[in-house]
Design an enzyme around this catalytic site. Sequence first.
Site, short mmCIF file in Angstrom:
data_model
loop_
_atom_site.label_atom_id
_atom_site.label_comp_id
_atom_site.label_asym_id
_atom_site.label_seq_id
_atom_site.Cartn_x
_atom_site.Cartn_y
_atom_site.Cartn_z
N GLN A 3 6.94 -31.11 13.93
CA GLN A 3 6.64 -30.11 14.96
C GLN A 3 5.47 -29.20 14.53
O GLN A 3 4.59 -29.68 13.84
CB GLN A 3 7.87 -29.29 15.33
CG GLN A 3 8.98 -30.09 15.99
CD GLN A 3 9.77 -30.95 15.04
OE1 GLN A 3 10.31 -30.46 14.06
NE2 GLN A 3 9.89 -32.24 15.31
N LYS A 36 -0.33 -34.71 11.73
CA LYS A 36 0.30 -34.49 10.42
C LYS A 36 0.54 -35.82 9.70
O LYS A 36 0.37 -35.92 8.50
CB LYS A 36 1.64 -33.75 10.58
CG LYS A 36 1.49 -32.37 11.19
CD LYS A 36 2.84 -31.71 11.43
CE LYS A 36 3.65 -32.34 12.55
NZ LYS A 36 3.08 -32.18 13.89
N ASP A 62 1.99 -32.52 16.98
CA ASP A 62 1.09 -33.63 17.28
C ASP A 62 -0.35 -33.35 16.89
O ASP A 62 -1.29 -33.84 17.52
CB ASP A 62 1.17 -34.00 18.77
CG ASP A 62 2.58 -34.34 19.19
OD1 ASP A 62 3.29 -34.96 18.37
OD2 ASP A 62 2.98 -33.98 20.31
N GLY A 71 7.23 -37.40 16.00
CA GLY A 71 6.60 -38.69 16.22
C GLY A 71 5.28 -38.65 15.51
O GLY A 71 4.36 -37.97 15.95
N HIS A 72 5.19 -39.30 14.35
CA HIS A 72 3.98 -39.26 13.55
C HIS A 72 3.33 -40.64 13.53
O HIS A 72 3.95 -41.61 13.12
CB HIS A 72 4.30 -38.82 12.11
CG HIS A 72 4.86 -37.43 12.02
ND1 HIS A 72 5.24 -36.85 10.85
CD2 HIS A 72 5.08 -36.50 12.97
CE1 HIS A 72 5.69 -35.62 11.07
NE2 HIS A 72 5.60 -35.39 12.37
P1 GDP Z 1 1.75 -35.71 14.32
O1 GDP Z 1 3.01 -35.62 15.11
O2 GDP Z 1 1.22 -34.37 13.94
O3 GDP Z 1 1.85 -36.63 13.14
O4 GDP Z 1 0.66 -36.33 15.31
P2 GDP Z 1 0.85 -37.58 16.31
O5 GDP Z 1 0.86 -38.82 15.51
O6 GDP Z 1 1.99 -37.34 17.25
O7 GDP Z 1 -0.45 -37.44 17.19
C1 GDP Z 1 -1.72 -37.45 16.62
C2 GDP Z 1 -2.51 -38.67 17.15
O8 GDP Z 1 -3.85 -38.51 16.84
C3 GDP Z 1 -2.09 -39.99 16.55
O9 GDP Z 1 -2.21 -40.98 17.52
C4 GDP Z 1 -3.11 -40.20 15.43
O10 GDP Z 1 -3.33 -41.57 15.13
C5 GDP Z 1 -4.32 -39.60 16.05
N1 GDP Z 1 -5.28 -38.99 15.11
C6 GDP Z 1 -5.03 -38.26 13.99
N2 GDP Z 1 -6.19 -37.78 13.48
C7 GDP Z 1 -7.17 -38.21 14.30
C8 GDP Z 1 -8.59 -38.01 14.33
O11 GDP Z 1 -9.17 -37.33 13.50
N3 GDP Z 1 -9.26 -38.60 15.38
C9 GDP Z 1 -8.65 -39.35 16.34
N4 GDP Z 1 -9.37 -39.87 17.32
N5 GDP Z 1 -7.31 -39.54 16.33
C10 GDP Z 1 -6.61 -38.98 15.34
P1 IMO Z 2 5.77 -33.83 15.92
O1 IMO Z 2 6.37 -33.77 14.55
C1 IMO Z 2 5.46 -32.05 19.88
C2 IMO Z 2 9.07 -30.11 21.47
C3 IMO Z 2 9.77 -30.76 22.64
C4 IMO Z 2 10.34 -29.53 23.33
C5 IMO Z 2 10.75 -28.64 22.15
C6 IMO Z 2 12.21 -28.72 21.78
O2 IMO Z 2 5.44 -35.20 16.39
O3 IMO Z 2 4.62 -32.88 16.02
P2 IMO Z 2 13.67 -30.56 20.53
O4 IMO Z 2 13.99 -31.98 20.92
O5 IMO Z 2 12.99 -30.43 19.21
O6 IMO Z 2 14.86 -29.65 20.67
O7 IMO Z 2 12.62 -30.07 21.67
O8 IMO Z 2 9.93 -29.07 21.05
N1 IMO Z 2 8.88 -31.01 20.30
C7 IMO Z 2 7.69 -31.52 19.94
N2 IMO Z 2 6.47 -31.43 20.53
N3 IMO Z 2 5.60 -32.73 18.71
C8 IMO Z 2 6.80 -32.80 18.10
O9 IMO Z 2 6.97 -33.33 16.88
C9 IMO Z 2 7.93 -32.21 18.74
N4 IMO Z 2 9.25 -32.12 18.43
C10 IMO Z 2 9.81 -31.36 19.38
O10 IMO Z 2 8.85 -31.45 23.47
O11 IMO Z 2 9.33 -28.86 24.04
MG MG Z 3 3.80 -36.22 16.94
#
Ligand code: GDP
Ligand code: IMO
Ligand code: MG
Length: 427
Positions: free
Chosen positions: A223, A16, A13, A40-41
């Site tokens: 991840q 990415k 999170d 979850g991106h």
């Molecule tokens: P990922 O799993 O690595 O793709 O990240 P997620 O999407 O789960 O979580 C990142 C969150 O931060 C998302 O809601 C993005 O829209 C948000 N985000 C990404 N870069 C920035 C940033 O530079 N500033 C802010 N405020 N939000 C950001």
């Molecule tokens: P993105 O790509 C954050 C965590 C789960 C749990 C552990 C194992 O959005 O960064 P799993 O279902 O993969 O066997 O769970 O890994 N986990 C993540 N945490 N971001 C993710 O993906 C994750 N994918 C799995 O919460 O602790």
């Molecule tokens: Mg994510």
Amino acid sequence: MPALVLLGAQWGDEGKGKATDLLGGSVDYVVRYQGGNNAGHTVVVGDQKYALHLLPSGILSPGCTPVIGNGVVVDPSVLFSELNGLNERGVDTSKLLISGNAHIITPYNVTVDKVTERFLGKRKIGTTGRGIGPTYADKINRVGIRVQDLYDESILTQKVEAALDGKNQLLTKVFNRRAIETGQVVEELLTYAEKLRPYVADTVLVLNKALDDDKVVLFEGGQGTLLDIDHGTYPFVTSSNPTAGGACTGSGVGPTKISRVIGILKAYTTRVGAGPFPTELFDEDGEALRRIGHERGVTTGRDRRCGWFDAVIARYATRVNGLTDFFLTKLDVLTGWEQIPVCVAYEIDGKRVEELPYSQSDFHHAKPIYETLPGWSEDITKAKTFADLPKNAQAYVKALEEMSGAPISAIGVGPGRTETIEVNSFI
Ligand code: GDP
Ligand code: IMO
Ligand code: MG
């Protein structure tokens, strides 16, 4: 020509999706190499927000071919609901390619994931419940079902039977659940065969040819480094290799082709699920990071655990991934703090430790040693260049760069595609 890997440097999170999307316009292929719909991106394009789980974020860039590599685990029902959702919003998904060697998350693996977690009780991992671990376990146990198996009913039946043999014993005798019937599973899986066919390809050949033709290929990790099955905080990890080496095994592209490895690094730290987290905050600062940073899981809707930036982890990510660059995200979330603590080392049993301890027990009781950096109060979301940032924000970025061991080549100052300061170009 260039193959770039973009991966999470912390516990996932980090942003990415946004980073991949930003580069998507300049790359020819975006490849997911591991994980599945546990990811979850979030990608924000103009006033549109997309939540992607299984599909590579490059699917939102016209001209870019999204690829699901052999290292990914695919839940076909999730795949089609994600594709339909995007099609309804006018996104063209017809270029998608899926490796015939990718493993399928079967309904029984989702069941096993959930019952195993329940059985572990308070020792549970806190998985996403999507069947990820059991599907990778089947792959390693050589009883997995691959995408290509859907095209031979007899082989498919034999393989499902083999997979269910042991599992039904476990489900009925240990977990007190009903046995799962081979015929039912085969029937369900076969409903996806023809729908999947247009996407199935020899992705290893496609990607290597593309690189021979000087195309730009971007590998998008799911991840993060500390969730890696080998290099993460085992057993509180996911069941694949999000680290850089996973890009090679999960796609069939050799390491000599990788020119750049970019670590996505949040300006503070978050984690979802169980496991150690030295800089975790349980006070109003943690609450504020969660609120301002909207730190709630895209996949499971769980609140993310929040804490200050941890340079020990960043240095570790640089090492195990051979990072060439960092993309620092969410710097804007830190606006308004007078002082910002940054963890520079740990105290373990009264000793100062500069690097991530290999011993799980040591890491579990590592206490952060903080240095405090001065904050800033100016709005930075409109900053376009490094010089636009307030002096203290510049100093914060420079300090993180110094501590983390690789140059910070981009800085996120907001969730949108354009809310990014590009310091060095990636391509
Ligand atoms: P990922 O799993 O690595 O793709 O990240 P997620 O999407 O789960 O979580 C990142 C969150 O931060 C998302 O809601 C993005 O829209 C948000 N985000 C990404 N870069 C920035 C940033 O530079 N500033 C802010 N405020 N939000 C950001
Ligand atoms: P993105 O790509 C954050 C965590 C789960 C749990 C552990 C194992 O959005 O960064 P799993 O279902 O993969 O066997 O769970 O890994 N986990 C993540 N945490 N971001 C993710 O993906 C994750 N994918 C799995 O919460 O602790
Ligand atoms: Mg994510």
